[in-house]
Design an enzyme around this catalytic site. Structure first.
Site, PDB file in Angstrom:
ATOM      1  N   HIS A 321      48.961  46.955  44.791  1.00 48.62           N
ATOM      2  CA  HIS A 321      49.373  45.781  44.955  1.00 48.62           C
ATOM      3  C   HIS A 321      49.279  45.082  46.303  1.00 48.62           C
ATOM      4  CE1 HIS A 321      50.267  45.067  40.526  1.00 48.62           C
ATOM      5  NE2 HIS A 321      50.649  46.353  40.576  1.00 48.62           N
ATOM      6  N   LYS A 516      55.908  30.316  46.335  1.00 40.18           N
ATOM      7  CA  LYS A 516      55.539  31.890  46.399  1.00 40.18           C
ATOM      8  C   LYS A 516      56.667  32.430  47.406  1.00 40.18           C
ATOM      9  CE  LYS A 516      51.266  30.811  47.989  1.00 40.18           C
ATOM     10  NZ  LYS A 516      50.655  31.351  46.873  1.00 40.18           N
ATOM     11  N   ARG A 517      56.666  33.528  47.471  1.00 36.78           N
ATOM     12  CA  ARG A 517      57.598  34.208  48.388  1.00 36.78           C
ATOM     13  C   ARG A 517      57.129  33.659  49.876  1.00 36.78           C
ATOM     14  NH1 ARG A 517      61.596  38.051  46.588  1.00 36.78           N
ATOM     15  NH2 ARG A 517      61.929  38.504  49.003  1.00 36.78           N
ATOM     16  N   LYS A 522      51.315  34.563  54.058  1.00 44.07           N
ATOM     17  CA  LYS A 522      51.248  33.606  53.208  1.00 44.07           C
ATOM     18  C   LYS A 522      50.852  32.208  53.709  1.00 44.07           C
ATOM     19  CE  LYS A 522      53.460  35.896  49.558  1.00 44.07           C
ATOM     20  NZ  LYS A 522      52.503  36.164  48.270  1.00 44.07           N
ATOM     21  N   THR A 624      48.872  35.249  41.631  1.00 44.01           N
ATOM     22  CA  THR A 624      48.942  34.930  40.234  1.00 44.01           C
ATOM     23  C   THR A 624      49.334  33.493  40.156  1.00 44.01           C
ATOM     24  OG1 THR A 624      50.766  35.928  40.015  1.00 44.01           O
ATOM     25  CG2 THR A 624      49.067  37.120  39.207  1.00 44.01           C
ATOM     26  N   LYS A 628      48.182  29.996  37.760  1.00 41.93           N
ATOM     27  CA  LYS A 628      48.863  29.052  36.964  1.00 41.93           C
ATOM     28  C   LYS A 628      48.756  27.588  37.164  1.00 41.93           C
ATOM     29  CE  LYS A 628      52.161  32.651  37.087  1.00 41.93           C
ATOM     30  NZ  LYS A 628      53.133  33.563  38.130  1.00 41.93           N
TER      31      LYS A 628
END
Ligand code: 26V
Length: 781
Positions: A321, A516-517, A522, A624, A628
């Site tokens: 992952h 998100k984290r 990111k 993911t 959504k």
């Protein structure tokens, strides 16, 4: 079901929400008991999902939905004068950090719905992911005691307890089973979570007590219970901590033994295990299950090592992952030897077998040394490491990545040498999300519109049917209803934010959301910089006609990840800066919601106009959250990274906003990348970046902002300045963002059409599709 009677009888009005929740959940558990029991024994060949994390969220509404009971129960609540939404106070089961844990939860749902015999195994942490609040803009953590008011969705199964031995202690693993419902069918799956307890004889030491050593009397119980006390809140760096290794062995070993016990109860031999059992390892966290199975086969079943290794190879499969080097698990072999002495021996044997195989293949000693499963850390280190990913690849049949690009990067880069050794093992399984929670439950209005257009509600079990909605993209009646639903969802979110954050937001502004984290890769910082860029542009009159936008963030930072915490503080300071500026605040607002979790996500993804998916290309394995948003009709503002690529493929790049450097170019770009050069050439970027050091905003004297500045310009701990190419992608990001702003302002109909086409193209991203792919091509169910 007589919930009505029950609610009336209990005189629900005087009960707190968790009491009502308990009553209702117990009634549902009673209803499903028979089907649940039957599901456990119905299948021959079965698969198991081993995961250190299951981010389940709240069970109650989802289970009612899947059982088709929502309307009846709502009515029962109404008749009893009770508020159905009051159960929103029930805690999420947040036994996971982020994407990896939520994926595990979506997979179980899809398996249950699709009639697959897949069950989950994990840890029943007493404390799930910490609760986050902001104090003065800084993240504060508080413990998440999620079972404080009980746990009516779990059943303790004392009879299946397992005794586990470490080098220095023994513990009992007690299973708690949760039903996974998925749909109203006979296939109710099980999530079995292990809780650590002391052996009864060790629970309390009367001798110590008699000596007056009261704390020491329960010392053993405390250290046993510590094993399942707490979820590690870190999802980026492997820390190599003793308790973490204990946790990994704890649930992996208990689960392997549970599977063997059931297999034997069915009258089967251990040679036959691979005919009946397939185990999916969710990242390397449960990889210690491999030497545990081998150990059991050798020590208890009389297998020789190579027979045992062959069984392991047929039973286990491994999903990767992340390609972030610092996340890859490598355990100090001396730590393994200390707490798992027999596992240590088996790991050495696995390593020897591997080396032997490599010599047979004719590889050079040098090459073999670079691949060893147990190997020296470096030539000038005395540490020897056990490489969990290497062991996983060597001892399994299938290895997969979680999106096409990710699998490609594994094959050509990160795991290239392993791919060349075992090309037949590598597969791609693009992630997915369950349409039950991620549209039917969280967006009933849009689901209603879709069901009307498609003629029934079965599409939530066959998401490809959404395709046929594309033809409505030019139907103004359809699109305006769709737009009205989104407007209503934005209003609902605005109300929620007002109640929970004390902040007023305008539902007629653009909702631009990044949830998100918090991680450097990111690039929440890129988003923050663009906001400042717009802020200065509006303030100084360069930027005209900017359509009012609310920038919403939700993110938890690992408690020890200082730089990520600095970014949270920075964004909160930017929010305050804008809020205090009368001329600009009509045009933009920044909201960082506290304690972002699954339940908050359910409210956010249905209310977004823009889905921010802006990781540096090649860093986000899949994502993911992106799926959504798409499923709920939102355009992606994203890089060509992870599953964004497949989203743009399915929905059309013209219906999304793609920007930034691409993965295949970045290696080359980074060789000559000089962020300071950009700074010296671009006064606007200079202006924005300097807010970190020029006093525009304050980090309260902590030095956090200065550290961020130097990480971007000089390169702090990475030794590479701006390792994630924030400044490099800045201009193309800002351009894309302004394009969306203008499109929303001037071509609203076209904008909603894009949103609609995204929703109608989301079929591929159902986890039902993903699970079918695993079941057909890996588990062979
Ligand atoms: C990593 C580590 C590293 C060692 C210490 C503890 C720990 C705990 C969790 C993790 C998980 C990091 C990997 C992860 O969450 N990956 C995410 O997986 C998602 C599902 O496949 C995927 O969508 C995201 O892109 C990916 O970042």
């Amino acid at each position: 079901m007589n919930i009505t009677d029950m609610l009336m009888h209990k005189n629900a009005k005087n009960l707190p929400p968790h009491e009502i929740h308990k009553t209702l959940s117990e009634a549902v558990m009673g209803e499903i008991a028979v089907d649940w029991r039957k599901s456990a024994v119905k299948y021959n060949r079965r698969a198991f999902y081993f995961s250190m994390e299951f981010l389940m969220g709240r069970a109650v509404y989802n289970n009612l939905l899947c059982l088709g009971l929502t309307d009846d129960i709502k009515k029962a609540f109404f008749d009893a004068g009770e508020d159905f939404t009051a159960m929103e106070d029930i805690e999420d089961a947040a036994l996971g950090n982020g994407g990896l844990g939520r994926l595990a939860a979506c997979f179980l749902d899809s398996a249950a719905a699709g009639g697959y015999p897949l069950d989950g195994y994990g840890i029943r942490y007493k404390y799930g992911l910490f609760k986050q609040s902001f104090e003065n803009g800084f993240q504060k953590e508080a413990p998440d005691d999620w079972t404080r008011h009980g746990d009516p969705w779990s059943v303790r199964r004392e009879e299946d307890a397992v005794l586990l031995e470490y080098g220095d202690m023994k513990v009992r693993a007690i299973p708690y089973d949760m039903p996974i419902i998925g749909r109203k069918n006979e296939n109710i799956r099980t999530l079995r979570l292990w809780q650590a307890e002391a052996l009864r004889e060790n629970e309390f030491c009367f001798e110590a007590f008699d000596r007056g050593e009261y704390l020491r009397a329960s010392e053993n119980a405390v250290s046993a219970e510590n094993i399942s006390r707490c979820l590690y809140p870190n999802d980026s760096t492997h820390e190599g901590l003793k308790l973490r290794l204990r946790q990994e062995y704890f649930f992996s070993a208990a689960s392997v033994r549970d599977i063997i016990k059931k297999h034997k109860q069915n009258g089967k031999t251990m040679q036959e295990l691979p005919d009946y059992v397939s185990i999916q390892l969710n990242d390397t966290h449960p990889v210690v299950a491999i030497p545990e199975l081998i150990r059991l086969l050798i020590d208890d079943e009389g297998f020789d090592f190579s027979e045992a290794l062959n069984v392991s190879r047929k039973v286990f499969n491994y999903t990767n992952h992340t390609i972030m080097a610092e996340a890859l698990e490598k355990w100090d072999i001396e730590l393994v030897r200390e707490i798992l002495p027999r596992i240590y021996e088996v790991c050495l044997q696995i390593n020897e077998a591997f080396i032997g195989d490599m010599y047979i293949r004719g590889l050079s000693a040098e090459k073999i040394n670079s691949l060893r499963i147990v190997s020296r850390e470096s030539s000038h280190s005395s540490r020897t490491l056990l490489h969990m990913a290497r062991m996983a690849i060597y001892c399994t049949s299938a290895v997969n990545g979680v999106a096409e690009l990710h699998t490609e990067i594994l094959k050509t880069d990160v795991l290239n040498e392993w791919y060349e050794l075992y090309p037949e093992k590598f597969q791609n399984k693009t992630n997915g999300i369950t349409p039950r929670r991620w549209i039917a439950l969280c967006n009933p209005a849009l689901s209603g519109q879709i069901s009307e257009l498609l003629g029934d509600g079965e599409w939530i079990y066959d998401l490809d049917r959404l395709k046929s909605l594309k033809k409505h993209a030019d139907d103004s009646a359809v699109i305006s209803r769709f737009a009205a639903i989104k407007r209503e969802n934005k209003k609902t979110l605005a109300d929620y934010i007002k109640t929970h954050e004390g902040i007023l937001v305008n539902p007629d502004s653009i909702f631009d959301i990044q949830i998100k984290r918090l991680h450097e890769y990111k690039r929440q910082l890129l988003n923050a910089f663009s906001i400042l860029y717009f802020y200065f542009g509006i303030k100084e009159g360069r930027l005209k006609d900017f359509y009012p936008t609310t920038f919403i963030f939700g993110a938890k930072s690992a408690p020890a990840y200082t730089r990520a915490k600095g970014i949270i503080k920075y964004i909160n300071e930017i929010a305050a800066l804008i809020e205090n500026d009368k001329t600009v605040r009509e045009y933009m607002k920044v909201v960082f919601v506290q304690n972002y979790n699954v339940s908050y996500a359910e409210k956010l993804v249905v209310a977004a106009d823009i889905s921010e998916q802006i990781s540096t290309a090649g860093t986000e394995a899949s994502g993911t959250g992106n799926m959504k948003f798409m499923l709920n009709g939102t355009v992606t503002l994203g890089t060509l990274d992870g599953a964004n690529i497949e989203i743009a493929e399915e929905a059309g790049a013209e219906n999304n906003y793609i920007f930034g450097a691409v993965s295949k170019d970045l290696k080359e770009i980074m060789k000559s990348y000089e962020p300071r050069k950009i700074l010296s050439e671009d006064p606007l970027i200079f202006r924005v970046l300097h807010t970190l050091i020029d006093g525009t905003v304050s980090d309260g004297g902590t030095g956090l902002f200065r550290e961020l500045y130097f990480a971007l310009t000089d390169g702090a701990s990475w030794h590479v300045p701006d390792h994630y190419y924030v400044l490099g992608d800045f201009n193309s990001y800002v351009k894309a963002k302004l394009q969306i702003n203008a499109d929303y302002r001037d071509k609203r109909d076209e904008f909603y059409k894009k949103c609609w086409l995204n929703m109608a193209s989301a079929g591929k991203f159902s986890s039902d599709r993903t699970i079918k792919d695993y079941a057909d091509n890996i588990w062979k169910l």
